[in-house]
Scaffold this motif. Sequence first.
Motif, mmCIF file in Angstrom:
data_model
loop_
_atom_site.group_PDB
_atom_site.id
_atom_site.type_symbol
_atom_site.label_atom_id
_atom_site.label_comp_id
_atom_site.label_asym_id
_atom_site.label_seq_id
_atom_site.Cartn_x
_atom_site.Cartn_y
_atom_site.Cartn_z
ATOM 1 N N ALA A 175 -39.593 -6.375 -18.121
ATOM 2 C CA ALA A 175 -40.352 -6.470 -19.374
ATOM 3 C C ALA A 175 -39.791 -5.533 -20.435
ATOM 4 N N SER A 176 -39.428 -4.308 -20.032
ATOM 5 C CA SER A 176 -38.881 -3.362 -21.002
ATOM 6 C C SER A 176 -37.549 -3.851 -21.554
ATOM 7 N N LEU A 222 -34.501 -6.366 -26.069
ATOM 8 C CA LEU A 222 -33.774 -7.506 -26.609
ATOM 9 C C LEU A 222 -34.506 -8.108 -27.804
ATOM 10 N N SER A 223 -35.818 -8.234 -27.713
ATOM 11 C CA SER A 223 -36.590 -8.820 -28.817
ATOM 12 C C SER A 223 -36.458 -7.992 -30.086
ATOM 13 N N GLN A 271 -38.796 2.248 -31.329
ATOM 14 C CA GLN A 271 -39.468 1.506 -30.270
ATOM 15 C C GLN A 271 -38.478 1.039 -29.196
ATOM 16 N N ILE A 272 -37.247 0.763 -29.587
ATOM 17 C CA ILE A 272 -36.217 0.400 -28.594
ATOM 18 C C ILE A 272 -35.979 1.565 -27.639
ATOM 19 N N VAL A 324 -38.745 -16.555 -35.358
ATOM 20 C CA VAL A 324 -39.316 -17.115 -34.129
ATOM 21 C C VAL A 324 -38.652 -16.570 -32.861
ATOM 22 N N PRO A 325 -37.313 -16.543 -32.738
ATOM 23 C CA PRO A 325 -36.714 -16.043 -31.486
ATOM 24 C C PRO A 325 -37.147 -14.626 -31.135
ATOM 25 N N GLY A 326 -37.105 -13.728 -32.117
ATOM 26 C CA GLY A 326 -37.473 -12.345 -31.849
ATOM 27 C C GLY A 326 -38.936 -12.184 -31.499
ATOM 28 N N THR A 327 -39.827 -12.835 -32.250
ATOM 29 C CA THR A 327 -41.264 -12.703 -31.981
ATOM 30 C C THR A 327 -41.644 -13.363 -30.660
#
Length: 454
Positions: free
Chosen positions: A326-327, A332-333, A432-433, A354-357
């Motif tokens: 998950a991390s 990646l997001s 946050q990364i 859309v891809p990132g969210t």
Amino acid sequence: MLMGAALAPIDLFIVNVALPTIQADLRASNATLEWVVAGYGIGFALLLVLGGRLGDAFGRRRLFSVGLAAFSLTSLVCGLAPNALTLVVARAAQGAAAALLVPQVLSIIQAGTAGERRARVLGYYGATGGISMVIGQLLGGVLVSADLAGLGWRPIFLVNVPIGLLAMWLARRTLNESRATDPVGLDLLGTPLLGATLLALLVPLMEGHGLGWPWWCWALLAAFPVLLVGFFQVERRVEARGGAPLLPPSVLRMAPMRHGLFIAVPFFAGFGGFMFVYALLLQNGLRLSPLGSGLALTPTAVAFLVTTLLVARLVNRFGRRVMVAASLVLVLSLLVLIGTVLSTWPALTVWHLVPGTLLFGIGQGLAAPTLFRSILSRVPADRAGVGSGVLTTTQQTSLALGVATFGTLFAVLSAPGGVAFAHALTVVSTIQILTSILIGALALRLPDPRESGI
């Protein structure tokens, strides 16, 4: 019960898409917007454990109805608020009302169901949080964009009134009363002391920049560690006397709980900060309508809902490694979002995001249930309720802390406007990364949730 349980998370998310509209209508500062979001979380966190204990002592159906009535009333005050201060106070009261309401749901389910029926109802309850997130984003966008009767953002709160009244009527007709045979006492000293401790930290973080950091902001920050130590000293004495502290030190001393909370604080703070910052970016930076903002956030909500419905099977197979995965998905997001924003600004559209969210929602959906399950896996059965209360209080407090810290940082960095919004999002997302990488490394030390059989 699920109707009542849905009101609290819906109101947590529905306000995000209305923030810029509220800011324009009430001439509110960015710090005030942070209070509109964080005040709800603080009120919720402070009284959540207390609400559960009141239900055990005085009747769960009674407290469920009282909570619904209070939530409906405070929603009405929010919807009619003539100024920003009234809205902030009403939102904190609304969070407190939710804290009376929400704990009764699981208690009533536990007291009134058994076997396969209980498992089915608990599944419905688990899905309610994800569904509420979707409804909150879309409903908020629709109601604000529709501008019903020229009311602008106000219907996002006023809509709770008829829903609350309907749920109260249904509760009286369908729910049986239940209460604990040996209810736990109340922590009348620890609860207000925790509130003072949180405010000593959050008030200067939210207000300091806008006010030029006056002396009293530094005084509050200096008082925070003193109050924090004092709070834990009080909790230790209450527990030593055989009382029921708000956050029992004996539970906090359990290694899985202590280590898990060390992960939970930055995780939930990151989520709260992301949702707040992203809402401001979409409307203040990209000038999207509230409906457009709601649609842009919907992939996150839908991905979160679908993933939470599937994550139990993954945890049963892979254990704590799901938290590590998950991390990585969250990292990646955020990288995808940073790349998308920097490469397409200012021609950025909802479809670019859309891809990132979508990836962010998947990462959150993988992490949140796994983290809860891992932290509670080694808590003894007779202390499961206490452990859940500690974890949920930490969750709500951390959400408010995330809004205060990341929201303030974003406001400072994006002050010039224009492309500064993109650069501000990049800085916030980079932090946050790094936090997500740390969480992934620490997750390797979490207990394996499969060993508990939860």
